[in-house]
Design a protein around this motif. Sequence first.
Motif, PDB file in Angstrom:
ATOM      1  N   HIS A  31     -46.542  31.174 120.380  1.00 38.95           N
ATOM      2  CA  HIS A  31     -46.324  31.605 121.768  1.00 38.95           C
ATOM      3  C   HIS A  31     -45.219  30.794 122.444  1.00 38.95           C
ATOM      4  O   HIS A  31     -44.473  31.333 123.267  1.00 38.95           O
ATOM      5  CB  HIS A  31     -47.628  31.520 122.557  1.00 38.95           C
ATOM      6  CG  HIS A  31     -48.596  32.609 122.202  1.00 38.95           C
ATOM      7  ND1 HIS A  31     -49.408  32.526 121.110  1.00 38.95           N
ATOM      8  CD2 HIS A  31     -48.848  33.813 122.781  1.00 38.95           C
ATOM      9  CE1 HIS A  31     -50.153  33.631 121.037  1.00 38.95           C
ATOM     10  NE2 HIS A  31     -49.825  34.421 122.034  1.00 38.95           N
ATOM     11  N   SER A  40     -50.996  26.800 115.215  1.00 41.71           N
ATOM     12  CA  SER A  40     -50.104  27.920 114.913  1.00 41.71           C
ATOM     13  C   SER A  40     -50.052  28.916 116.063  1.00 41.71           C
ATOM     14  O   SER A  40     -48.998  29.491 116.365  1.00 41.71           O
ATOM     15  CB  SER A  40     -50.541  28.620 113.622  1.00 41.71           C
ATOM     16  OG  SER A  40     -51.835  29.172 113.743  1.00 41.71           O
ATOM     17  N   TRP A  41     -51.167  29.136 116.736  1.00 41.83           N
ATOM     18  CA  TRP A  41     -51.253  30.041 117.887  1.00 41.83           C
ATOM     19  C   TRP A  41     -50.348  29.557 119.018  1.00 41.83           C
ATOM     20  O   TRP A  41     -49.575  30.319 119.591  1.00 41.83           O
ATOM     21  CB  TRP A  41     -52.707  30.105 118.343  1.00 41.83           C
ATOM     22  CG  TRP A  41     -53.044  30.889 119.560  1.00 41.83           C
ATOM     23  CD1 TRP A  41     -53.407  30.404 120.785  1.00 41.83           C
ATOM     24  CD2 TRP A  41     -53.112  32.321 119.684  1.00 41.83           C
ATOM     25  NE1 TRP A  41     -53.698  31.417 121.661  1.00 41.83           N
ATOM     26  CE2 TRP A  41     -53.525  32.613 121.007  1.00 41.83           C
ATOM     27  CE3 TRP A  41     -52.867  33.376 118.817  1.00 41.83           C
ATOM     28  CZ2 TRP A  41     -53.700  33.918 121.480  1.00 41.83           C
ATOM     29  CZ3 TRP A  41     -53.035  34.675 119.278  1.00 41.83           C
ATOM     30  CH2 TRP A  41     -53.436  34.944 120.584  1.00 41.83           C
ATOM     31  N   ILE A  89     -56.973  29.855 124.666  1.00 41.43           N
ATOM     32  CA  ILE A  89     -57.262  29.358 123.318  1.00 41.43           C
ATOM     33  C   ILE A  89     -58.777  29.182 123.172  1.00 41.43           C
ATOM     34  O   ILE A  89     -59.349  28.213 123.667  1.00 41.43           O
ATOM     35  CB  ILE A  89     -56.576  27.999 123.037  1.00 41.43           C
ATOM     36  CG1 ILE A  89     -55.114  27.993 123.496  1.00 41.43           C
ATOM     37  CG2 ILE A  89     -56.655  27.673 121.540  1.00 41.43           C
ATOM     38  CD1 ILE A  89     -54.461  26.623 123.413  1.00 41.43           C
ATOM     39  N   PHE A 110     -50.504  36.100 113.716  1.00 37.29           N
ATOM     40  CA  PHE A 110     -50.980  34.949 114.471  1.00 37.29           C
ATOM     41  C   PHE A 110     -52.230  35.262 115.293  1.00 37.29           C
ATOM     42  O   PHE A 110     -52.851  34.347 115.832  1.00 37.29           O
ATOM     43  CB  PHE A 110     -49.877  34.423 115.391  1.00 37.29           C
ATOM     44  CG  PHE A 110     -48.693  33.873 114.646  1.00 37.29           C
ATOM     45  CD1 PHE A 110     -48.770  32.659 113.980  1.00 37.29           C
ATOM     46  CD2 PHE A 110     -47.507  34.583 114.585  1.00 37.29           C
ATOM     47  CE1 PHE A 110     -47.685  32.157 113.282  1.00 37.29           C
ATOM     48  CE2 PHE A 110     -46.411  34.095 113.896  1.00 37.29           C
ATOM     49  CZ  PHE A 110     -46.495  32.881 113.228  1.00 37.29           C
ATOM     50  N   ASN A 111     -52.592  36.540 115.401  1.00 34.94           N
ATOM     51  CA  ASN A 111     -53.814  36.897 116.105  1.00 34.94           C
ATOM     52  C   ASN A 111     -55.025  36.338 115.369  1.00 34.94           C
ATOM     53  O   ASN A 111     -55.012  36.214 114.139  1.00 34.94           O
ATOM     54  CB  ASN A 111     -53.939  38.419 116.225  1.00 34.94           C
ATOM     55  CG  ASN A 111     -53.090  38.994 117.333  1.00 34.94           C
ATOM     56  OD1 ASN A 111     -52.665  38.279 118.236  1.00 34.94           O
ATOM     57  ND2 ASN A 111     -52.828  40.296 117.273  1.00 34.94           N
ATOM     58  N   PRO A 112     -56.093  36.041 116.083  1.00 36.41           N
ATOM     59  CA  PRO A 112     -57.262  35.436 115.444  1.00 36.41           C
ATOM     60  C   PRO A 112     -58.057  36.391 114.565  1.00 36.41           C
ATOM     61  O   PRO A 112     -58.791  35.962 113.682  1.00 36.41           O
ATOM     62  CB  PRO A 112     -58.100  34.961 116.635  1.00 36.41           C
ATOM     63  CG  PRO A 112     -57.687  35.854 117.752  1.00 36.41           C
ATOM     64  CD  PRO A 112     -56.229  36.120 117.546  1.00 36.41           C
ATOM     65  N   PHE A 157     -55.709  27.027 113.452  1.00 37.41           N
ATOM     66  CA  PHE A 157     -55.371  28.210 114.241  1.00 37.41           C
ATOM     67  C   PHE A 157     -54.753  27.810 115.574  1.00 37.41           C
ATOM     68  O   PHE A 157     -53.748  28.397 115.998  1.00 37.41           O
ATOM     69  CB  PHE A 157     -56.613  29.062 114.499  1.00 37.41           C
ATOM     70  CG  PHE A 157     -56.410  30.082 115.588  1.00 37.41           C
ATOM     71  CD1 PHE A 157     -55.737  31.263 115.323  1.00 37.41           C
ATOM     72  CD2 PHE A 157     -56.847  29.838 116.886  1.00 37.41           C
ATOM     73  CE1 PHE A 157     -55.516  32.203 116.327  1.00 37.41           C
ATOM     74  CE2 PHE A 157     -56.627  30.761 117.897  1.00 37.41           C
ATOM     75  CZ  PHE A 157     -55.960  31.951 117.612  1.00 37.41           C
ATOM     76  N   THR A 158     -55.333  26.834 116.245  1.00 41.44           N
ATOM     77  CA  THR A 158     -54.850  26.412 117.565  1.00 41.44           C
ATOM     78  C   THR A 158     -53.384  26.013 117.512  1.00 41.44           C
ATOM     79  O   THR A 158     -52.585  26.422 118.355  1.00 41.44           O
ATOM     80  CB  THR A 158     -55.701  25.247 118.094  1.00 41.44           C
ATOM     81  OG1 THR A 158     -57.047  25.704 118.290  1.00 41.44           O
ATOM     82  CG2 THR A 158     -55.153  24.712 119.406  1.00 41.44           C
TER      83      THR A 158
END
Length: 209
Positions: A86, A81-82, A61, A32-34, A78-79
């Motif tokens: 968390h 799933s990120w 974010i 999940f890291n960018p 991404f936003t």
Amino acid sequence: MAVYVKSIDAKHLVEIGLEGFYGPSAPERAQFNPNSYATQVGTDFIRNHQALGVDFASVHIYPDSWISQTISDAHLQFTKSWMEAHIEDAEKYLNMPVLFSEFGVSSKDPGYNSSFRDKFFSTVYNTLLNSTKKGGSGAGSLFWQLFPEGTEYMNDDYAIVLSKSPSTSNIISLHSTRLAIFDSLCSRKCKWGCKKKGGLDTFLYRDEL
């Protein structure tokens, strides 16, 4: 330091203020890291927030800094799933609420426009509302950053002046209204939020109020 602050003021809420990158304590969450660099900066979202005295988790974010400055739908994917990762970890491992304490998009990014910023804000808010609806750990969000008129000379290209950003302002106002309505209906006995259903769905997900 968290324990020291508590020794002075036991009621003082303490958080860490990290970006939220996953580290070696949970290698399966590194997906999940960018980017690969995020695992090398010495932070560990789960382990760091298990420190004694920390009251709530915090995450940032900034996909335009972490993934690519060129605006694309990948930022929105991404936003979501990120945030969901968390929120899940705050519930499963940390047993604490999580605040998305900074988020934003730079007006200097290639391909930037206010329409994308509105989509980005809506993605953040809708993901939080999904957690709120379930009584989950998603505790709130703070966008970076709000400026009053006349102070734009300090703008770091992420600033929002409400009077000059009517569409984004409307999205922020709508989200605030939804949360206020939810709060008025929520039982104070809930852990983080209210699990009531029925009328809440209408209040939380209508496009207009």
